[in-house]
Design a protein around this motif. Sequence first.
Motif, PDB file in Angstrom:
ATOM      1  N   THR A 162     -12.436 -19.174  -2.152  1.00 32.05           N
ATOM      2  CA  THR A 162     -13.351 -17.860  -1.856  1.00 32.05           C
ATOM      3  C   THR A 162     -13.959 -18.554  -3.122  1.00 32.05           C
ATOM      4  O   THR A 162     -13.588 -18.358  -3.840  1.00 32.05           O
ATOM      5  CB  THR A 162     -12.347 -17.009  -1.721  1.00 32.05           C
ATOM      6  OG1 THR A 162     -13.573 -16.263  -0.976  1.00 32.05           O
ATOM      7  CG2 THR A 162     -11.527 -16.216  -3.151  1.00 32.05           C
ATOM      8  N   ASP A 189     -17.837 -11.351  -3.910  1.00 30.74           N
ATOM      9  CA  ASP A 189     -16.732 -12.356  -2.265  1.00 30.74           C
ATOM     10  C   ASP A 189     -17.714 -12.489  -1.363  1.00 30.74           C
ATOM     11  O   ASP A 189     -17.958 -13.317  -0.262  1.00 30.74           O
ATOM     12  CB  ASP A 189     -15.663 -11.424  -2.131  1.00 30.74           C
ATOM     13  CG  ASP A 189     -14.643 -12.704  -1.450  1.00 30.74           C
ATOM     14  OD1 ASP A 189     -14.832 -13.291  -1.534  1.00 30.74           O
ATOM     15  OD2 ASP A 189     -13.747 -12.266  -0.703  1.00 30.74           O
ATOM     16  N   TRP A 246     -16.477 -11.933   8.123  1.00 26.86           N
ATOM     17  CA  TRP A 246     -17.149 -12.521   6.358  1.00 26.86           C
ATOM     18  C   TRP A 246     -17.996 -11.205   6.455  1.00 26.86           C
ATOM     19  O   TRP A 246     -18.126 -10.838   5.545  1.00 26.86           O
ATOM     20  CB  TRP A 246     -17.223 -13.565   6.343  1.00 26.86           C
ATOM     21  CG  TRP A 246     -18.471 -14.922   7.496  1.00 26.86           C
ATOM     22  CD1 TRP A 246     -18.037 -15.161   8.400  1.00 26.86           C
ATOM     23  CD2 TRP A 246     -19.897 -14.175   7.680  1.00 26.86           C
ATOM     24  NE1 TRP A 246     -18.620 -15.501   8.490  1.00 26.86           N
ATOM     25  CE2 TRP A 246     -19.829 -15.376   8.557  1.00 26.86           C
ATOM     26  CE3 TRP A 246     -21.023 -13.270   7.035  1.00 26.86           C
ATOM     27  CZ2 TRP A 246     -20.892 -15.442   9.036  1.00 26.86           C
ATOM     28  CZ3 TRP A 246     -21.987 -13.368   7.176  1.00 26.86           C
ATOM     29  CH2 TRP A 246     -22.372 -14.857   8.406  1.00 26.86           C
ATOM     30  N   THR A 266     -13.795 -14.305   3.086  1.00 28.37           N
ATOM     31  CA  THR A 266     -13.442 -13.355   2.693  1.00 28.37           C
ATOM     32  C   THR A 266     -12.650 -12.376   2.426  1.00 28.37           C
ATOM     33  O   THR A 266     -12.195 -11.295   2.974  1.00 28.37           O
ATOM     34  CB  THR A 266     -14.861 -11.880   2.728  1.00 28.37           C
ATOM     35  OG1 THR A 266     -14.822 -11.678   4.154  1.00 28.37           O
ATOM     36  CG2 THR A 266     -16.640 -12.981   2.541  1.00 28.37           C
TER      37      THR A 266
END
Length: 487
Positions: free
Chosen positions: A22, A89, A148, A177
């Motif tokens: 990520t 994120d 996300w 995310t």
Amino acid sequence: MQDQLFINGRFVDAESGETLATLNPHDNSVIAEVAMAGKADVDKAVKAAQAAFPKWSRMAAMERGHLLLKLSDAIDANRQELAELESIDTGHPLRDTLGLDAPRTAVTFRYFGGMADKLEGTVIPVEEGFLNYMLREPVGVVGQVVPWNFPLMFTSWKMGPALAAGNCVVLKPAELTPLTTLRIAELMAEVGFPEGVVNIVPGLGSVAGQYLAEHSDVGKIAFTGSTATGKRIVQASSENLKKVQLELGGKGANIVFNDANLDAAVNGSAFAIFHNQGQACIAGSRLLLHEAIADEFLDRFLKLAASIRLGNPLDLQTEMGPLTSRMHRDRVLSYCDVARAEGGRVLLGGKAPDNAELAEGCYVLPTVVKASPLDRVSQEEVFGPFVSITTFRSDEEALAIANGTQYGLGGGLWTRDLQRAHKFARDMKSGMVWINCYKRVNPGSPFGGVGLSGYGREMGFEAMREYTQVKSVWVNIDADMRPYYSR
Ligand code: TAP
């Protein structure tokens, strides 16, 4: 930072041992390698949820609610950490994740914590000699697939009502995310949620998400995301005819009339499209301006849009961060060519910022495009800081343009005319209408759309209804009931 799947109250690796990186969209650096769930992991999660369901669903509703209240307090106590994690994120500016996302997540869990023991059945006045009552029962194991754009808030929108109503949950966050969702799971374990009640399976939508939607032991699938994926979810759900709830895309019409308070309309319209980099299903992505005020409005709107401060999301001065991924940034920017090809004009932005410090990130400048109502940029969800502008001459024309897409999620209008405001609220094909404001959301107020924006409602009592099924119980209270067959 948690980077494993959360199944049956424990953090575990994926059966396959596979992981997925990520990234921080500010500079595309790797934040974590997160375990990637496959079908075997989804099976394990569903089994854990099934096993937990009998006890969880029969627990006193007030106790379930109490756990949700404790979770809200834990979120408040960890607000700074959750906000920072969400910012790195997703790219949301910290001023938003601190001021909106994290507190709203706590508030929404708190709302549904209080709602747990307010879900009443009814007694129906039927014919003499019988008692008929209606129970609202939890569905069982609920699958939830989220996108996300607001991953932290969506934990509460999705899990709050499902858990309050007595369901057990398997939730798949977006592959881009997953981090704050895993942190919420950890907080849930800390405050005492029983094992198996909540399971989190990060992974690919095409694998883990699809399988969850197909799974025959899942009684309901709740989805937020694109209309294209929503259609796939409906097909996948047909295996066991599970309940489906869809919160899909939008192309919100934001209408400014010639009697509007222009200061408020300019500010509100900028918030409507540029907040969260325009990555919101309810974004006001079509701006409809009455021709009498169009020039003055545009002049002020363009100045305001050009002044929005882009930067590292962790800087509290930053008003707009990066988009969620490079792929998404490129997709948003490609819409400038789409607009030009159809005769549209890019009035502002349409490119990444020149700032060298932001060169590695997924940034796009606030973008304003003049286009016709039927152009692709006025019809398709761009999902970025990209607004298409068109003008109108009459109320009838404004309404026709506003209703002229297949979406119907949220829309707004700016006017001082009370009659017109209510008439538009009645006539707009839209699940939500904002008058002299935009993008207002509250845990008590139903949220959802019509048409290609999906069906079902999040928030409020409506959400509790979505996560329950109705049972009608008949009781013969007259001992002398005559037999149907007289033999
Ligand atoms: P989607 O594909 O709709 O992704 C949303 C969620 O669905 C993610 O968790 C995704 O997983 C999962 N998913 C993907 N394919 C699936 C399948 N076959 N079965 C079950 N789940 C599946 O959205 P996206 O590709 O990320 O974004 C594309 C466009 O969708 C955006 O540009 C925007 O227009 C729209 N969008 C709308 C919303 C809202 S709030 N309405 C939110 C996000 C995006 P992975 O991401 O892990 O693959």
